[in-house]
Design a protein around this motif. Structure first.
Motif, PDB file in Angstrom:
ATOM      1  N   VAL A   1      52.708 -11.066  16.206  1.00  0.00           N
ATOM      2  CA  VAL A   1      53.114 -11.918  15.085  1.00  0.00           C
ATOM      3  C   VAL A   1      52.573 -13.334  15.273  1.00  0.00           C
ATOM      4  N   GLU A   2      52.540 -13.828  16.509  1.00  0.00           N
ATOM      5  CA  GLU A   2      51.971 -15.160  16.759  1.00  0.00           C
ATOM      6  C   GLU A   2      50.499 -15.212  16.356  1.00  0.00           C
ATOM      7  N   VAL A   3      49.770 -14.161  16.656  1.00  0.00           N
ATOM      8  CA  VAL A   3      48.327 -14.154  16.386  1.00  0.00           C
ATOM      9  C   VAL A   3      48.017 -13.832  14.925  1.00  0.00           C
ATOM     10  N   PHE A   4      48.731 -12.852  14.340  1.00  0.00           N
ATOM     11  CA  PHE A   4      48.384 -12.383  12.993  1.00  0.00           C
ATOM     12  C   PHE A   4      49.349 -12.838  11.904  1.00  0.00           C
ATOM     13  N   GLY A   5      50.409 -13.547  12.243  1.00  0.00           N
ATOM     14  CA  GLY A   5      51.373 -13.979  11.234  1.00  0.00           C
ATOM     15  C   GLY A   5      52.076 -12.786  10.605  1.00  0.00           C
ATOM     16  N   GLU A   6      52.291 -12.852   9.292  1.00  0.00           N
ATOM     17  CA  GLU A   6      52.978 -11.770   8.581  1.00  0.00           C
ATOM     18  C   GLU A   6      52.263 -10.431   8.758  1.00  0.00           C
ATOM     19  N   LYS A   7      50.933 -10.473   8.882  1.00  0.00           N
ATOM     20  CA  LYS A   7      50.161  -9.235   9.053  1.00  0.00           C
ATOM     21  C   LYS A   7      50.427  -8.592  10.409  1.00  0.00           C
ATOM     22  N   GLY A   8      51.031  -9.351  11.321  1.00  0.00           N
ATOM     23  CA  GLY A   8      51.329  -8.821  12.649  1.00  0.00           C
ATOM     24  C   GLY A   8      52.645  -8.087  12.736  1.00  0.00           C
ATOM     25  N   LYS A   9      53.476  -8.183  11.685  1.00  0.00           N
ATOM     26  CA  LYS A   9      54.772  -7.481  11.693  1.00  0.00           C
ATOM     27  C   LYS A   9      54.523  -6.001  11.472  1.00  0.00           C
ATOM     28  N   HIS A  10      55.166  -5.163  12.281  1.00  0.00           N
ATOM     29  CA  HIS A  10      54.792  -3.754  12.339  1.00  0.00           C
ATOM     30  C   HIS A  10      56.004  -2.846  12.504  1.00  0.00           C
ATOM     31  N   ALA A  11      55.789  -1.575  12.222  1.00  0.00           N
ATOM     32  CA  ALA A  11      56.768  -0.549  12.589  1.00  0.00           C
ATOM     33  C   ALA A  11      56.625  -0.315  14.093  1.00  0.00           C
ATOM     34  N   ARG A  12      57.719   0.086  14.757  1.00  0.00           N
ATOM     35  CA  ARG A  12      57.646   0.150  16.213  1.00  0.00           C
ATOM     36  C   ARG A  12      58.622   1.152  16.797  1.00  0.00           C
ATOM     37  N   SER A  13      58.223   1.736  17.923  1.00  0.00           N
ATOM     38  CA  SER A  13      59.123   2.496  18.785  1.00  0.00           C
ATOM     39  C   SER A  13      59.038   1.876  20.167  1.00  0.00           C
TER      40      SER A  13
ATOM     41  N   THR B   1      55.863 -19.527  -8.739  1.00  0.00           N
ATOM     42  CA  THR B   1      54.968 -18.720  -7.917  1.00  0.00           C
ATOM     43  C   THR B   1      55.811 -17.688  -7.189  1.00  0.00           C
ATOM     44  N   PRO B   2      55.628 -16.409  -7.479  1.00  0.00           N
ATOM     45  CA  PRO B   2      56.404 -15.393  -6.783  1.00  0.00           C
ATOM     46  C   PRO B   2      56.172 -15.463  -5.282  1.00  0.00           C
ATOM     47  N   GLU B   3      57.208 -15.067  -4.538  1.00  0.00           N
ATOM     48  CA  GLU B   3      57.129 -15.112  -3.074  1.00  0.00           C
ATOM     49  C   GLU B   3      55.954 -14.282  -2.560  1.00  0.00           C
ATOM     50  N   SER B   4      55.730 -13.117  -3.178  1.00  0.00           N
ATOM     51  CA  SER B   4      54.628 -12.264  -2.719  1.00  0.00           C
ATOM     52  C   SER B   4      53.289 -12.955  -2.934  1.00  0.00           C
ATOM     53  N   GLN B   5      53.188 -13.737  -4.026  1.00  0.00           N
ATOM     54  CA  GLN B   5      51.944 -14.452  -4.289  1.00  0.00           C
ATOM     55  C   GLN B   5      51.767 -15.572  -3.258  1.00  0.00           C
ATOM     56  N   THR B   6      52.848 -16.279  -2.933  1.00  0.00           N
ATOM     57  CA  THR B   6      52.794 -17.336  -1.922  1.00  0.00           C
ATOM     58  C   THR B   6      52.426 -16.744  -0.578  1.00  0.00           C
ATOM     59  N   GLN B   7      53.031 -15.592  -0.249  1.00  0.00           N
ATOM     60  CA  GLN B   7      52.741 -14.929   1.025  1.00  0.00           C
ATOM     61  C   GLN B   7      51.272 -14.527   1.075  1.00  0.00           C
ATOM     62  N   LYS B   8      50.732 -14.022  -0.050  1.00  0.00           N
ATOM     63  CA  LYS B   8      49.335 -13.599  -0.067  1.00  0.00           C
ATOM     64  C   LYS B   8      48.415 -14.794   0.168  1.00  0.00           C
ATOM     65  N   ILE B   9      48.750 -15.924  -0.452  1.00  0.00           N
ATOM     66  CA  ILE B   9      47.921 -17.111  -0.266  1.00  0.00           C
ATOM     67  C   ILE B   9      47.905 -17.510   1.201  1.00  0.00           C
ATOM     68  N   SER B  10      49.085 -17.546   1.844  1.00  0.00           N
ATOM     69  CA  SER B  10      49.126 -17.957   3.248  1.00  0.00           C
ATOM     70  C   SER B  10      48.426 -16.925   4.134  1.00  0.00           C
ATOM     71  N   GLU B  11      48.527 -15.639   3.793  1.00  0.00           N
ATOM     72  CA  GLU B  11      47.840 -14.605   4.570  1.00  0.00           C
ATOM     73  C   GLU B  11      46.323 -14.740   4.425  1.00  0.00           C
ATOM     74  N   ASP B  12      45.862 -15.094   3.237  1.00  0.00           N
ATOM     75  CA  ASP B  12      44.428 -15.227   3.007  1.00  0.00           C
ATOM     76  C   ASP B  12      43.821 -16.367   3.818  1.00  0.00           C
ATOM     77  N   THR B  13      44.615 -17.398   4.107  1.00  0.00           N
ATOM     78  CA  THR B  13      44.095 -18.541   4.854  1.00  0.00           C
ATOM     79  C   THR B  13      44.400 -18.458   6.347  1.00  0.00           C
ATOM     80  N   TRP B  14      45.118 -17.431   6.791  1.00  0.00           N
ATOM     81  CA  TRP B  14      45.482 -17.282   8.196  1.00  0.00           C
ATOM     82  C   TRP B  14      44.235 -16.961   9.017  1.00  0.00           C
ATOM     83  N   ASP B  15      44.061 -17.623  10.131  1.00  0.00           N
ATOM     84  CA  ASP B  15      42.898 -17.419  10.982  1.00  0.00           C
ATOM     85  C   ASP B  15      43.361 -16.967  12.366  1.00  0.00           C
TER      86      ASP B  15
END
Length: 194
Positions: free
Chosen positions: A158-170, A28-42
């Protein structure tokens, strides 16, 4: 003789290729594993797990709106560290406030921006990705720890959104912010198609 060597090499190559193909197709590619965990993140449940109750989204203090949507992007106006009693965390970080107090102020801004997202979207799970954060710290000219302060905001995303919470920043220093607030943060998020 030459034909036999060529034939043996061809078979060996074919077997090696088939083994590699089988190995990659079974893993299972890492991106596929990441997508699965992102899909179930609440995100809504995560907020409850953290014990955070969102306040009412505060009204703008001047002639602007809290958020503007264009396409799948939602641009949130800058928010400060507003407290439930209507007051703000104020002062210059590094002078009036410690770095840790500034970080807590940035976390409070994150809670206020989550309140705006909830008011706009109805459900935090409609956030597809936190895209960009602009963090402004009220500080003196010699203060250089702005990233540590804005981590209070970023860490909660990141605590609330997981991987989806990682962002570009200034993370930048400001000589002054409105009403002498300690921190102000603007936010851009990508939202799900509806």
């Amino acid at each position: 003789m030459k034909f036999e060597n060529l034939h043996t090499r061809s078979i060996s190559f074919a077997l090696s290729f088939m083994f590699l193909l089988f190995t990659f197709s079974c893993s299972t590619p890492e991106s596929q594993t990441q997508k699965i965990s992102e899909d179930t993140w609440d995100a809504e449940q995560k907020l409850k797990d953290l014990g955070i109750v969102l306040p009412e989204a505060s009204s703008p203090v001047a002639n602007y709106v809290n958020a503007v949507r264009t396409g799948n992007l939602l641009f949130l106006a800058g928010k400060g560290p507003g407290l439930p009693d209507g007051s703000y965390i104020t002062g210059k970080v590094g002078q009036d406030l410690t770095i840790e107090e500034g970080k807590e102020a940035a976390r409070m801004v994150a809670i206020n921006q989550l309140a705006v997202l909830k008011a706009e979207l109805g459900d935090l799970n409609k956030v597809k990705r936190v895209v960009k954060v602009l963090g402004m710290v009220n500080c003196g000219p010699d203060f250089t720890q702005q990233p540590q302060v804005i981590n209070g905001f970023s860490d909660l995303m990141v605590e609330v959104f997981g991987e989806k919470g990682k962002h570009a920043r200034s993370a930048v220093g400001m000589n002054a912010l409105p009403m002498n607030i300690a921190v102000e943060v603007e936010l851009i998020v990508e939202i799900e198609d509806n």
